[in-house]
Motif scaffolding. Structure first.
Motif, short mmCIF file in Angstrom:
data_model
loop_
_atom_site.label_atom_id
_atom_site.label_comp_id
_atom_site.label_asym_id
_atom_site.label_seq_id
_atom_site.Cartn_x
_atom_site.Cartn_y
_atom_site.Cartn_z
N TYR A 185 1.82 13.43 -27.17
CA TYR A 185 2.64 13.43 -28.38
C TYR A 185 2.42 12.12 -29.12
CZ TYR A 185 6.54 13.65 -31.61
OH TYR A 185 7.30 13.68 -32.76
N ASP A 186 2.06 12.20 -30.38
CA ASP A 186 1.84 11.02 -31.23
C ASP A 186 0.82 10.08 -30.60
OD1 ASP A 186 2.25 9.44 -33.49
OD2 ASP A 186 3.82 8.24 -32.50
N GLY A 187 -0.19 10.68 -29.96
CA GLY A 187 -1.24 9.88 -29.36
C GLY A 187 -0.88 9.22 -28.04
N VAL A 188 0.32 9.55 -27.52
CA VAL A 188 0.79 8.95 -26.27
C VAL A 188 0.93 10.04 -25.21
CG1 VAL A 188 2.63 7.63 -25.15
CG2 VAL A 188 2.05 7.18 -27.56
N GLU A 189 0.40 9.79 -24.01
CA GLU A 189 0.54 10.73 -22.91
C GLU A 189 2.00 10.77 -22.44
OE1 GLU A 189 -1.47 12.92 -21.05
OE2 GLU A 189 -2.71 12.75 -22.84
N GLN A 190 2.52 11.98 -22.29
CA GLN A 190 3.90 12.17 -21.88
C GLN A 190 3.92 12.99 -20.58
OE1 GLN A 190 6.18 10.75 -23.87
NE2 GLN A 190 4.86 10.37 -25.65
N LYS A 191 4.98 12.82 -19.81
CA LYS A 191 5.18 13.61 -18.60
C LYS A 191 6.61 14.11 -18.60
CE LYS A 191 3.56 12.15 -14.62
NZ LYS A 191 2.62 13.23 -14.20
N THR A 192 6.79 15.41 -18.31
CA THR A 192 8.14 15.96 -18.25
C THR A 192 8.30 16.79 -16.99
OG1 THR A 192 9.83 17.13 -19.55
CG2 THR A 192 7.63 18.10 -19.50
N ASP A 193 9.52 16.90 -16.53
CA ASP A 193 9.87 17.67 -15.35
C ASP A 193 10.35 19.04 -15.79
OD1 ASP A 193 10.91 18.80 -13.07
OD2 ASP A 193 12.09 17.06 -12.47
N LEU A 194 9.52 20.06 -15.61
CA LEU A 194 9.86 21.41 -16.07
C LEU A 194 11.04 22.02 -15.31
CD1 LEU A 194 6.25 22.88 -16.42
CD2 LEU A 194 7.72 22.03 -18.26
N SER A 195 11.29 21.53 -14.10
CA SER A 195 12.34 22.12 -13.28
C SER A 195 13.75 21.80 -13.78
CB SER A 195 12.21 21.65 -11.83
OG SER A 195 12.48 20.27 -11.70
N VAL A 196 13.88 20.83 -14.68
CA VAL A 196 15.22 20.46 -15.16
C VAL A 196 15.59 21.23 -16.43
CG1 VAL A 196 15.00 18.17 -14.16
CG2 VAL A 196 14.42 18.52 -16.58
N LEU A 197 14.67 22.03 -16.96
CA LEU A 197 14.95 22.77 -18.18
C LEU A 197 15.98 23.87 -17.90
CD1 LEU A 197 11.35 23.10 -19.65
CD2 LEU A 197 13.07 21.34 -20.12
N GLU A 198 16.93 24.02 -18.79
CA GLU A 198 18.03 24.96 -18.61
C GLU A 198 18.07 25.99 -19.74
OE1 GLU A 198 20.13 25.18 -16.13
OE2 GLU A 198 19.64 23.35 -15.02
N PRO A 199 18.73 27.14 -19.52
CA PRO A 199 18.88 28.12 -20.60
C PRO A 199 19.75 27.56 -21.73
CG PRO A 199 19.30 29.13 -18.46
CD PRO A 199 19.25 27.65 -18.24
N LEU A 200 19.49 28.04 -22.93
CA LEU A 200 20.35 27.70 -24.06
C LEU A 200 21.74 28.30 -23.84
CD1 LEU A 200 17.82 28.49 -26.93
CD2 LEU A 200 18.60 26.22 -26.25
N ASP A 201 22.73 27.67 -24.44
CA ASP A 201 24.11 28.14 -24.30
C ASP A 201 24.36 29.30 -25.26
OD1 ASP A 201 26.74 28.30 -23.52
OD2 ASP A 201 27.42 26.72 -24.87
N VAL A 202 24.62 30.48 -24.72
CA VAL A 202 24.91 31.66 -25.53
C VAL A 202 26.28 32.20 -25.12
CG1 VAL A 202 24.24 34.04 -26.07
CG2 VAL A 202 22.49 32.28 -25.80
N ASP A 203 27.13 32.50 -26.09
CA ASP A 203 28.46 33.06 -25.82
C ASP A 203 28.34 34.58 -25.71
OD1 ASP A 203 31.08 33.76 -25.58
OD2 ASP A 203 31.76 32.78 -27.41
N PHE A 204 28.17 35.07 -24.48
CA PHE A 204 27.97 36.50 -24.27
C PHE A 204 29.24 37.32 -24.51
CE2 PHE A 204 24.55 34.55 -21.77
CZ PHE A 204 23.47 35.30 -22.22
N SER A 205 30.38 36.65 -24.60
CA SER A 205 31.63 37.38 -24.84
C SER A 205 31.68 37.98 -26.25
CB SER A 205 32.84 36.45 -24.63
OG SER A 205 32.88 35.44 -25.63
N LYS A 206 30.81 37.48 -27.14
CA LYS A 206 30.82 37.95 -28.53
C LYS A 206 29.92 39.17 -28.75
CE LYS A 206 31.88 33.43 -30.55
NZ LYS A 206 31.44 32.38 -31.52
N VAL A 207 29.18 39.58 -27.71
CA VAL A 207 28.26 40.71 -27.85
C VAL A 207 28.54 41.75 -26.77
CG1 VAL A 207 26.41 39.40 -28.97
CG2 VAL A 207 26.55 39.44 -26.49
N THR A 208 28.07 42.98 -27.01
CA THR A 208 28.33 44.09 -26.10
C THR A 208 27.25 44.18 -25.04
OG1 THR A 208 29.40 45.31 -27.90
CG2 THR A 208 28.74 46.57 -25.94
#
Length: 248
Positions: free
Chosen positions: A99-122
């Motif tokens: 990213y922007d010419g710089v090597e980056q490292k990320t931990d994929l195991s910490v990624l979480e689902p987005l917050d969705v309010d399922f009570s509003k849908v059937t």
């Protein structure tokens, strides 16, 4: 279900199975996937699949244990979750990208689902209603699955052959997502609405609402740019995600 002699893991779907019909194998909100082997790496190196653009679908289909589950039926966010799990199980949790010419490292195991309010849908339904705030016109719509995305890609590719001057991705996607306008589900009516009547202010409001109820993985991470500044960016899915730099 066939018995496997290799290890498997259970993947929790971001949708929690909420938008699949009762009784559908995906309605459990969980999918069992196996660890990648050399056989699956054969899929990743198949030039035919790569050229056809179907290599990831073929890989995920091979990794899903329950063969009654078809990759094309997966909502996009659920498919992303399985893709992420496949990458972690196959090549580990650490992912390097630039990213922007710089090597980056990320931990994929910490990624979480987005917050969705399922009570509003059937539960058990993939159809939603939304009243456009400016024009006051009612629309119904659905969340896209893998089959929808593949069809959209084909349509965009076909249009680009005709005219390369203007992208049609947004309108093509909206035509697929929207199921009815003003209670009318005829495709010509919907297509005309999207192309000629869908005000930008309403389109923005619609897409904002759509995003709020779309289950997916939060693919953002913190990086440090070339100036040493910390930024939150979306993790780019580059060739390094599934194609390690070293092959035999």
């Amino acid at each position: 279900m066939a018995e496997y002699k290799f290890p498997t893991e259970i993947v929790d779907l971001p949708s929690k199975g909420h938008f699949y019909m009762d009784g559908h194998p995906l309605s459990t909100g969980k999918v069992e996937v196996k660890y990648m082997t050399a056989k699956e790496e054969d899929i990743l190196t198949s030039q035919n699949l790569i050229q056809q653009g179907t290599v990831i679908d073929a890989l995920l289909q091979a990794l899903i244990v329950d063969k009654s589950i078809k990759v094309g039926d997966l909502l996009i966010g659920d498919k992303n979750a399985i893709m992420l799990a496949a990458r972690i199980l196959g090549y580990g949790k650490d992912y390097d990208f630039e990213y922007d010419g710089v090597e980056q490292k990320t931990d994929l195991s910490v990624l979480e689902p987005l917050d969705v309010d399922f009570s509003k849908v059937t539960r058990g339904e993939n159809q939603f209603s939304f009243d456009l705030p400016n024009s006051k016109r009612p629309v119904t719509f659905k969340l896209l699955n893998g089959n929808d995305e593949n069809q959209i890609a084909l349509e965009i590719k076909a249009r680009e052959k005709i005219s390369k001057a203007q992208s049609s991705e947004l309108t093509t996607r909206l035509k697929t997502i929207i199921l009815s306008v003003d209670g009318n589900s005829d495709k010509p009516y919907i297509n005309n609405f999207v192309e000629n009547e869908f005000l930008s202010v309403d389109s923005l409001a619609f897409r904002t609402y759509l995003k709020s109820i779309t289950p997916d993985i939060d693919m953002t991470t913190t990086v440090v740019d070339s100036n040493g500044k910390e930024l939150t960016v979306t993790i780019p899915i580059t060739v390094r995600f599934f194609w390690p730099s070293t092959w035999i």
